[in-house]
Enzyme design. Sequence first.
Site, PDB file in Angstrom:
ATOM      1  N   ASP A  26       0.823  -1.207   0.000  1.00 48.17           N
ATOM      2  CA  ASP A  26       0.000   0.000   0.000  1.00 48.17           C
ATOM      3  C   ASP A  26       0.862   1.264   0.000  1.00 48.17           C
ATOM      4  O   ASP A  26       1.924   1.314   0.630  1.00 48.17           O
ATOM      5  CB  ASP A  26      -0.898  -0.022   1.251  1.00 48.17           C
ATOM      6  CG  ASP A  26      -1.824   1.161   1.333  1.00 48.17           C
ATOM      7  OD1 ASP A  26      -2.688   1.276   0.443  1.00 48.17           O
ATOM      8  OD2 ASP A  26      -1.699   1.964   2.270  1.00 48.17           O
ATOM      9  N   GLU A  86       1.141  -0.558  -5.162  1.00 47.76           N
ATOM     10  CA  GLU A  86       0.195   0.523  -5.422  1.00 47.76           C
ATOM     11  C   GLU A  86       1.034   1.798  -5.493  1.00 47.76           C
ATOM     12  O   GLU A  86       1.355   2.406  -4.482  1.00 47.76           O
ATOM     13  CB  GLU A  86      -0.845   0.639  -4.306  1.00 47.76           C
ATOM     14  CG  GLU A  86      -1.906   1.682  -4.632  1.00 47.76           C
ATOM     15  CD  GLU A  86      -2.455   2.410  -3.415  1.00 47.76           C
ATOM     16  OE1 GLU A  86      -3.495   3.054  -3.542  1.00 47.76           O
ATOM     17  OE2 GLU A  86      -1.829   2.350  -2.343  1.00 47.76           O
TER      18      GLU A  86
END
Length: 782
Positions: free
Chosen positions: A451, A504
């Site tokens: 993330d 990401e």
Amino acid sequence: MTARPPSRRPSHEPGAGRRPEGLGGTVPATFLPARARAGRAESASPVRAGRGVRPAPPLGDDDRRRLLHGAHHDPHALLGAHPVPGGIAFRALRPYARAVAVRAKGLHVPLHDEGDGLFAGVLPLRDVPDYRLLVTYDDAEPEVHDPYRFLPALGDLDLHLIREGRHEELWRALGAHPMTHEGVEGTRFAVWAPNAQGVRVAGDFNYWDATGHPMRSLGASGVWELFLPGVGEGALYKFQITRPDGSHTLRADPMARRTEAPPANASIVHVSHHTWTDDEWMARRAERPVHEAPFSVYEVHLPSWRPGLTYRMLAQQLPAYVKDLGFTHVELMPVAEHPFGGSWGYQVTGFYAPTARLGTPDDFKYLIDALHRAGIGVLMDWVPAHFPRDDWALAEFDGRPLYEHADPARAAHPDWGTLEFDYGRTEVRNFLVANAVHWCEEYHIDGLRVDAVASMLYLDYSRAEGEWTPNVHGGRENLDAVAFLQEMNATVYRRCPGVVTVAEESTAWDGVTRATHHTGAGGFGGLGFGLKWNMGWMHDSLLYVAKEPVHRKYHHGEMTFSMVYAYSENYVLPISHDEVVHGKRSLVSKMPGDWWQQRATHRAYLGFMWAHPGKQLLFMGQEFAQGAEWSEGHGPDWWLLDPSYAAEPDHRGVRDLVRDLNRGYRATPALWERDTVPEGFDWVDGGAAEDNVLAFLRFAADGSPLLAVSHFSPVVRHGYRLGVPGGFAGWQEVLNTDEERYGGSGLACPDPVKPEATRHHGRPSSITVTLPPLATVWWRGI
């Protein structure tokens, strides 16, 4: 949990009610500390109760003060048994005890009460016997092993690797580990707290009063250790840390492998009893590189997929549902323990423990096992970018910045009110690298979606001019974060064959999915990820389909621009949870027009997405065109699929399309075999802006093609000519999002379309077809 001094000693004192192994029998010399083994063959002279004991040399004022305050670095030097002139000195720290006696073979001697819970005495013995402590409380008299008679239970190699920041199995060294140490069962506690004056263990086994259980410092490693006999699986615990300023803080274990369910936050001593049954899956998952294999992902927020289900209940429903829809993988939004459910797991406090909201660690393993047996890979969101400021967790863990950067401007995350990790500190980098390995090895996770990578890579991320300091080269790149990501990826790929890491990363950082030893345009080695989320494709394509069809011709480039950079990285096309919350509306609700047009555009968009180069990811609820935004409070609107609901065929039709997209995708190598090379794609017509049409070919490794045409206009186009490769007798329609069973108008062509020797789109032959309104159609050459 606040420490609560008891009025009397609990009956579950470690070792209570157990008869020591050595009483009335012979104890092997190997069960004794090294200092007690010399001369063990000679029996110690028996000393009867109350006879021959004399006061021990008193503790110095400084040692006594530091010991009682929890600020002593070596309590084992003061407590336990030690040779002194004239015998062996015994000293025990047992708060709230009325009396303490030493017991061994032929020996029972009460110690002198020195006050403040300290009991001591010197016995006229040549060697330290195999002894126990008989502790008398108001209502109990347990006989226990003395924790301070044991040598360290953590090896020199472990400490060396921790200091070097290279302990790839850190979770096996630090934390709480039940074990047999020097012949005695108990639990070894170890924690990294280099700035602490002292550390003590508090738990339900001592009524959360840590006074009697100080830990010892293991030198320059910054690790504190204590073996507690009699403490075992299921015990609750925390570490009481004496900060540099002398104040105390009670902290959950950063390495805890199990935790209480929030809002409680104690750590739990854990032993896994799960027996894996996924050997076949684990053996074959590395057979084909992920970027050359079918890879379609169903993203799931476990607590809200079907609210109220535990890990084991989910194991009965989720694998069957995902397998029926044909997804190759699930991606679990963060499962590591977190205090606030509204963070969806993205503010982690227990990096090594799956959330207790849904069950135990073994229950979570059971779910992964069930998914693997169903042939479904498991990815999980991993959050090494930041952590929350809760005062019982990692923030200023030992009284000073430790896991976070020492510079407050570098430590504070400007967007989320959290703290960023100090990637330049070897022990912190080790904590995170080992954590990635831990999930892959201990839980058989098949991939980590990392993330917020962009927030890690840039020193100026969400910071204005003057709020950040350039790196040593004058640039804005976070060199420490780059080194950390490279080390993490290299370590995971080396240790865990078949695992994929997914970034990401929302910028154009060069080389996210390039190997770490290959240098890119920016002068850095590749970051080493296997895949990267294509945030540009997501943003551009959603912007296009949200426009009224009459305006789409002015935004046609939004749909074709992705092919300019499609092969710069190995991409995943993500329609994730982030796109269907916070006022962004669900996927179908982004589409303009009436309900029929919204659903039709939704279906056409999914058909375009599955045919476009790159892997696919779809968030739960979007597979059946849920109209409402996702809410972690109630999850998907499953009632939309209830046959009693009038509009049910609309939603079930979209779900049937997703099933057929996945099945067609997996059965068509042209859609995945050459995903990451230009030879796998060719435009037929990428410039038909006036028609709102995008037509392209995908090619398998053997050259076999698939023709995909997306038509984003609500009109029927008859006699639409498309250039096609030669050498085929016909082109068979294999998927049409306008079929009636999906909720479409039913404008389909069941018979093969014969090519004509009419040159078009730069190709020697062509076909003439009818394009349904707001639809994507796939044809295969036959």
